[in-house]
Scaffold this motif. Structure first.
Motif, PDB file in Angstrom:
ATOM      1  N   THR A 123       5.761   6.033 -11.676  1.00 11.21           N
ATOM      2  CA  THR A 123       5.529   7.328 -12.301  1.00 11.21           C
ATOM      3  C   THR A 123       6.188   8.416 -11.476  1.00 11.21           C
ATOM      4  O   THR A 123       6.025   8.463 -10.276  1.00 11.21           O
ATOM      5  CB  THR A 123       4.030   7.605 -12.414  1.00 11.21           C
ATOM      6  OG1 THR A 123       3.398   6.503 -13.032  1.00 11.21           O
ATOM      7  CG2 THR A 123       3.789   8.859 -13.219  1.00 11.21           C
ATOM      8  N   SER A 153      -0.635  15.755 -15.170  1.00 11.75           N
ATOM      9  CA  SER A 153      -0.482  15.545 -13.737  1.00 11.75           C
ATOM     10  C   SER A 153       0.970  15.259 -13.372  1.00 11.75           C
ATOM     11  O   SER A 153       1.334  15.341 -12.195  1.00 11.75           O
ATOM     12  CB  SER A 153      -1.351  14.356 -13.287  1.00 11.75           C
ATOM     13  OG  SER A 153      -2.705  14.624 -13.539  1.00 11.75           O
ATOM     14  N   PHE A 154       1.765  14.944 -14.340  1.00 10.47           N
ATOM     15  CA  PHE A 154       3.147  14.568 -14.027  1.00 10.47           C
ATOM     16  C   PHE A 154       4.175  15.344 -14.832  1.00 10.47           C
ATOM     17  O   PHE A 154       5.359  15.162 -14.638  1.00 10.47           O
ATOM     18  CB  PHE A 154       3.343  13.062 -14.288  1.00 10.47           C
ATOM     19  CG  PHE A 154       2.428  12.216 -13.445  1.00 10.47           C
ATOM     20  CD1 PHE A 154       2.735  11.966 -12.107  1.00 10.47           C
ATOM     21  CD2 PHE A 154       1.267  11.686 -13.959  1.00 10.47           C
ATOM     22  CE1 PHE A 154       1.904  11.195 -11.334  1.00 10.47           C
ATOM     23  CE2 PHE A 154       0.432  10.903 -13.185  1.00 10.47           C
ATOM     24  CZ  PHE A 154       0.740  10.654 -11.853  1.00 10.47           C
ATOM     25  N   GLY A 201       0.836  -1.234   0.000  1.00 11.90           N
ATOM     26  CA  GLY A 201       0.000   0.000   0.000  1.00 11.90           C
ATOM     27  C   GLY A 201       0.842   1.242   0.000  1.00 11.90           C
ATOM     28  O   GLY A 201       0.488   2.239  -0.616  1.00 11.90           O
ATOM     29  N   HIS A 230       7.394  12.904 -11.492  1.00  9.35           N
ATOM     30  CA  HIS A 230       7.067  14.213 -12.057  1.00  9.35           C
ATOM     31  C   HIS A 230       8.215  14.678 -12.936  1.00  9.35           C
ATOM     32  O   HIS A 230       9.381  14.506 -12.587  1.00  9.35           O
ATOM     33  CB  HIS A 230       6.815  15.213 -10.940  1.00  9.35           C
ATOM     34  CG  HIS A 230       5.591  14.882 -10.124  1.00  9.35           C
ATOM     35  ND1 HIS A 230       5.630  13.978  -9.093  1.00  9.35           N
ATOM     36  CD2 HIS A 230       4.315  15.315 -10.205  1.00  9.35           C
ATOM     37  CE1 HIS A 230       4.409  13.872  -8.557  1.00  9.35           C
ATOM     38  NE2 HIS A 230       3.593  14.670  -9.224  1.00  9.35           N
ATOM     39  N   SER A 246       3.925   1.513  -1.025  1.00 11.67           N
ATOM     40  CA  SER A 246       5.013   1.506  -2.010  1.00 11.67           C
ATOM     41  C   SER A 246       4.737   2.526  -3.117  1.00 11.67           C
ATOM     42  O   SER A 246       3.593   2.893  -3.363  1.00 11.67           O
ATOM     43  CB  SER A 246       5.148   0.116  -2.623  1.00 11.67           C
ATOM     44  OG  SER A 246       3.982  -0.191  -3.343  1.00 11.67           O
ATOM     45  N   ASN A 247       5.762   3.024  -3.718  1.00  9.09           N
ATOM     46  CA  ASN A 247       5.664   4.032  -4.768  1.00  9.09           C
ATOM     47  C   ASN A 247       5.568   3.335  -6.118  1.00  9.09           C
ATOM     48  O   ASN A 247       6.137   2.293  -6.337  1.00  9.09           O
ATOM     49  CB  ASN A 247       6.919   4.907  -4.720  1.00  9.09           C
ATOM     50  CG  ASN A 247       6.725   6.162  -5.539  1.00  9.09           C
ATOM     51  OD1 ASN A 247       5.665   6.350  -6.114  1.00  9.09           O
ATOM     52  ND2 ASN A 247       7.749   6.971  -5.586  1.00  9.09           N
ATOM     53  N   ASN A 248       4.805   3.966  -6.991  1.00 10.75           N
ATOM     54  CA  ASN A 248       4.801   3.409  -8.344  1.00 10.75           C
ATOM     55  C   ASN A 248       5.927   4.038  -9.152  1.00 10.75           C
ATOM     56  O   ASN A 248       6.653   4.912  -8.689  1.00 10.75           O
ATOM     57  CB  ASN A 248       3.430   3.612  -9.005  1.00 10.75           C
ATOM     58  CG  ASN A 248       3.083   5.079  -9.117  1.00 10.75           C
ATOM     59  OD1 ASN A 248       3.947   5.918  -8.947  1.00 10.75           O
ATOM     60  ND2 ASN A 248       1.824   5.367  -9.395  1.00 10.75           N
ATOM     61  N   ASP A 305      -0.114  10.843 -17.984  1.00  9.52           N
ATOM     62  CA  ASP A 305      -0.453  11.899 -18.932  1.00  9.52           C
ATOM     63  C   ASP A 305      -0.343  11.342 -20.352  1.00  9.52           C
ATOM     64  O   ASP A 305       0.561  10.542 -20.657  1.00  9.52           O
ATOM     65  CB  ASP A 305       0.537  13.059 -18.779  1.00  9.52           C
ATOM     66  CG  ASP A 305       0.367  13.741 -17.437  1.00  9.52           C
ATOM     67  OD1 ASP A 305      -0.752  13.693 -16.878  1.00  9.52           O
ATOM     68  OD2 ASP A 305       1.363  14.318 -16.935  1.00  9.52           O
ATOM     69  N   ASP A 316      -0.061   6.745  -2.661  1.00 10.51           N
ATOM     70  CA  ASP A 316       0.570   7.328  -3.843  1.00 10.51           C
ATOM     71  C   ASP A 316      -0.479   7.672  -4.885  1.00 10.51           C
ATOM     72  O   ASP A 316      -1.607   7.191  -4.837  1.00 10.51           O
ATOM     73  CB  ASP A 316       1.564   6.321  -4.415  1.00 10.51           C
ATOM     74  CG  ASP A 316       2.544   7.017  -5.336  1.00 10.51           C
ATOM     75  OD1 ASP A 316       2.541   8.266  -5.333  1.00 10.51           O
ATOM     76  OD2 ASP A 316       3.293   6.314  -6.021  1.00 10.51           O
TER      77      ASP A 316
END
Lengths: 200, 551
Positions: A22, A76-77, A16, A24, A18-20, B545, B539
């Motif tokens: 994606t 968004s990124f 839960g 910026h 953990s970072n994906n 995008d 997250d």
């Protein structure tokens, strides 16, 4: 058995939190295209530059794209590294300065009761486009200052687009920069003509 | 086994009947108690039942409830309303035939404002107990509250007024501006054409009503336009509003014996008229004026060197000689005026004054006593007759050829004035006018010299200290202006710190720019929060995008 349950919960927690993959991304125009040599000598004639104004949805740091008719995507990124109004103002000031103009931001001009020119750029569209690549629409205005009052001496509507040379955001940023330089060249030409007329 | 049966006769009165009998007795006793406690029922006849509510309106005596209005019934044939009123048991002694009832409700009339407490509580009926011994059950409601309760002590008198204004019941009687009673009844006598008033003087002030007391109508404001000028007199505020009747003794007299009840007095129009009744011993004289008598009216005073001795009776005198008015005869151009010499005005003992007058009048006329017209009031143009001695008057004697003796007169007013003007012109003709003109010329020359000297004096002042003082003041003024300019510059400097390009404005602009930058930075965060509220904990689950594509 109990140990297995705890291990399962811990793994769920870790999953839960953990970072994906994606992340910026931030973009800014490169300077490799801004190294044009000076073409003019205007005897230190001052040109005032007002802050670039972006009207509409592009007035934000997120990169904006028209993905299909009537659909706008706000990334968004993927973002501009700084607000596009600031970035474009600085880019314009650098470009004109390198072309031999003495450019002073209007907000820092102080006493402007002199017979000088002032440039104002208003952007309506500054976005990626699903067909045209990068689009740049808007108007620019040239004022002459006389006794403290601004007199509009020139205005022009522009609509520039540039197809991407490759897929991806980098290609979009490059196309935007090309569009902007095309616009600046047009402004430079008009401004140079005006200042030359004054010198004569 | 033979048994005999006993047959008992049925009792004539069963014991069980005692129960209903007792019940009847108790019922009867309860009915009796109910009726006894119910009190007395009386009937009130009234013109209308304004403010009265059946079952709610109370009967009160001195603010204590003594009864209740039970019903209101309209009597169409008598144009009246009959109220059935129940008076409580203990108050049946109040119901005598002279008991008075009236409705207490808010009233604003000449006697003042009353009954304001009923604005919220509602109207009630006030009962004023009588003194009679005979009881009654039908009463007539009064429209107005009873003025004087039977238990108030006092004495009643009568007043007759022929010319006075009509006064209402309740009008106050004042003795030297203090209210001592009021008008109780007022009626017009169609036979004598006079107003008959019944007045009630509260005890102990009835002792002030002596036989020589005089009554007169005292309006709130009295304006007397006479030869003596304009006289405006006012009484107390209540009297100013309502007016009243004043009673007092004649001037310079004391109270006579106390008048008995029902003594009748005359109500005079005003104080002056009230006093005139004393001068009933008089003689009539005729005065013939060879001038206009405009402004002379009956009632005007006849004075001797300012002292009033009589009254003008007729202007002109209605005397006939040979069937013609006296003042329309060719051989007589004078206008006759009839006057009364009132001996009571000359001396208190009028008989003695009459003797004195009559024994000396011929001698006085011989010595120059003449009548003349004098202007009494320039504003109203009223004139009066004055008697005085004129040494230059032609000798005359009192004439007695008419009905009345004739007093000789001398011209006055414009006639006398024209004679005086002629005399004055004669004096002017004899004046040394040339000498006067020479003196005037010398005086003017002296004034001219004085003017020149004054001008030189002013010049000296200009050249000396005055100019120095002015210079000094100007220097001070210049210093003040310099200080003011310095203050204004300081103020301008202060203002400049807030102008565009100033450091304060730069700081403010920088702050706003930073704020704008922060706002721009926060925009993606707010966008993400809008799309995924739990973004701060977990997250971002937002989709990728769209990647720009080459076409």
């Amino acid at each position: 058995m109990r140990l297995a349950i705890h291990a399962c919960l811990l793994s769920l927690f870790l999953v839960g939190c953990s970072n994906n993959s994606t992340s910026h991304q931030y973009y800014k125009f490169s300077e490799q295209h801004q190294n044009a040599a000076s073409n003019h000598e205007f005897n230190n004639q001052v040109v005032y530059l007002e802050d670039v104004t972006i009207l509409g949805v592009a007035n934000q740091q997120a990169i904006v794209q028209y993905t299909q008719p009537n659909v706008v995507n706000i990334a968004s990124f993927h973002f501009w590294a700084e607000h596009p109004e600031i970035m474009l103002t600085q880019l314009t000031q650098n470009y004109l300065s390198k072309q031999g103009f003495t450019v002073v931001p209007r907000s820092l001009a102080g006493d402007i009761d002199t017979k000088q020119y002032s440039v104002k750029l208003v952007i309506n569209d500054f976005a990626g486009h699903y067909e045209k690549g990068a689009v740049l629409n808007g108007s620019w205005y040239l004022y002459q200052l006389k006794r403290g009052a601004s007199h509009l001496v020139h205005s022009k509507r522009f609509a520039i687009d540039n197809a991407l040379k490759a897929d991806g955001f980098n290609a979009l940023i490059t196309a935007h920069q090309t569009n902007w330089e095309v616009l600046l060249q047009d402004i430079e030409a008009v401004l140079a003509l005006r200042l030359n007329q004054n010198n004569e | 086994m033979n048994k005999k049966a006993y047959i008992e006769s049925k009792p004539k009165f069963s014991v069980i009947w005692i129960v209903p009998v007792i019940a009847i007795i108790i019922t009867g006793w309860m009915l009796y108690q109910h009726q006894a406690n119910k009190g007395h029922t009386i009937f009130l006849k009234m013109e209308n039942a304004d403010g009265l509510i059946a079952g709610k309106t109370e009967i009160k005596v001195r603010s204590v409830q003594v009864g209740l209005v039970e019903s209101l019934k309209l009597q169409i044939d008598q144009n009246a309303v009959i109220a059935t009123v129940r008076i409580f048991k203990d108050y049946d002694t109040l119901l005598t035939e002279d008991t008075k009832f009236w409705t207490v409700k808010p009233r604003v009339d000449e006697s003042g404002i009353s009954g304001l407490n009923t604005l919220l509580s509602g109207a009630y009926i006030e009962l004023l107990p009588g003194e009679s011994q005979n009881t009654a059950t039908l009463f007539t409601m009064q429209n107005q509250p009873a003025l004087i309760a039977p238990d108030i002590e006092g004495v009643r008198y009568k007043l007759k007024a022929a010319n006075a204004e009509v006064l209402d019941v309740g009008t106050g009687i004042f003795f030297r501006n203090y209210k001592i009673g009021q008008v109780e009844t007022a009626s017009f006598n169609e036979k004598t054409l006079e107003m008959d008033y019944g007045i009630f003087i509260n005890s102990p002030y009835n002792e002030l009503i002596s036989k020589n007391a005089i009554f007169w109508v005292n309006s709130g404001v009295e304006v007397d336009l006479s030869t003596e000028g304009i006289k405006v007199s006012t009484g107390s505020l209540s009297k100013l509003i309502k007016g009243g009747i004043s009673v007092d003794y004649p001037p310079n007299t004391e109270a006579d014996t106390i008048a008995e009840q029902s003594t009748q007095y005359k109500l005079h129009k005003n104080f002056a008229v009230a006093l005139e009744r004393r001068f009933d011993l008089f003689d009539l004289y005729l005065v013939e004026f060879e001038q206009s008598i405009k402004g002379l009216k009956p009632g005007a005073p006849v004075e001797y060197r300012g002292m009033r001795i009589g009254t003008v009776e007729q202007v002109p005198a209605q005397l006939v000689r040979n069937g013609q008015p006296l003042y329309f005869q060719q051989d007589n151009t004078s206008i006759p005026v009839l006057i009364k010499v009132e001996y009571g005005r000359i001396y208190e003992v009028d008989e003695q004054a009459k003797k004195y007058w009559q024994s000396n009048i011929e001698k006085w006329i011989k010595n120059g006593l003449r009548a003349s017209l004098k202007s009494g009031n320039l504003l109203t143009g009223a004139v009066y007759i004055e008697l005085d001695f004129y040494n230059a008057a032609k000798p005359e004697a009192i004439a007695k050829h008419l009905v009345y003796p004739v007093l000789p007169s001398v011209p006055s007013g414009f006639t006398a004035l024209s004679e005086q003007v002629m005399a004055l012109l004669n004096k002017l003709n004899n004046l040394p006018i040339d000498d006067t003109l020479n003196e005037a010329h010398e005086t003017l020359t002296a004034y001219k010299q004085l003017g020149n000297e004054t001008e030189r004096l002013i010049k000296n002042l200009n050249n000396k200290k005055v100019s120095e003082k002015v210079d000094k003041n100007l220097t001070q003024l210049q210093g003040t202006l310099t200080q003011l300019t310095s203050s204004l510059k300081q103020f301008e400097k202060t203002l400049s710190t807030y102008q565009q390009g100033s450091s304060v404005m730069d700081q403010l602009t920088d702050t706003l720019s930073e704020l704008e930058s922060l706002s721009n930075t926060l925009k993606p965060v707010t966008k993400g929060l809008n799309e995924q509220p739990n973004m701060l904990i977990f997250d971002k689950s937002t989709t990728e995008d769209p990647v720009p594509r080459k076409r």
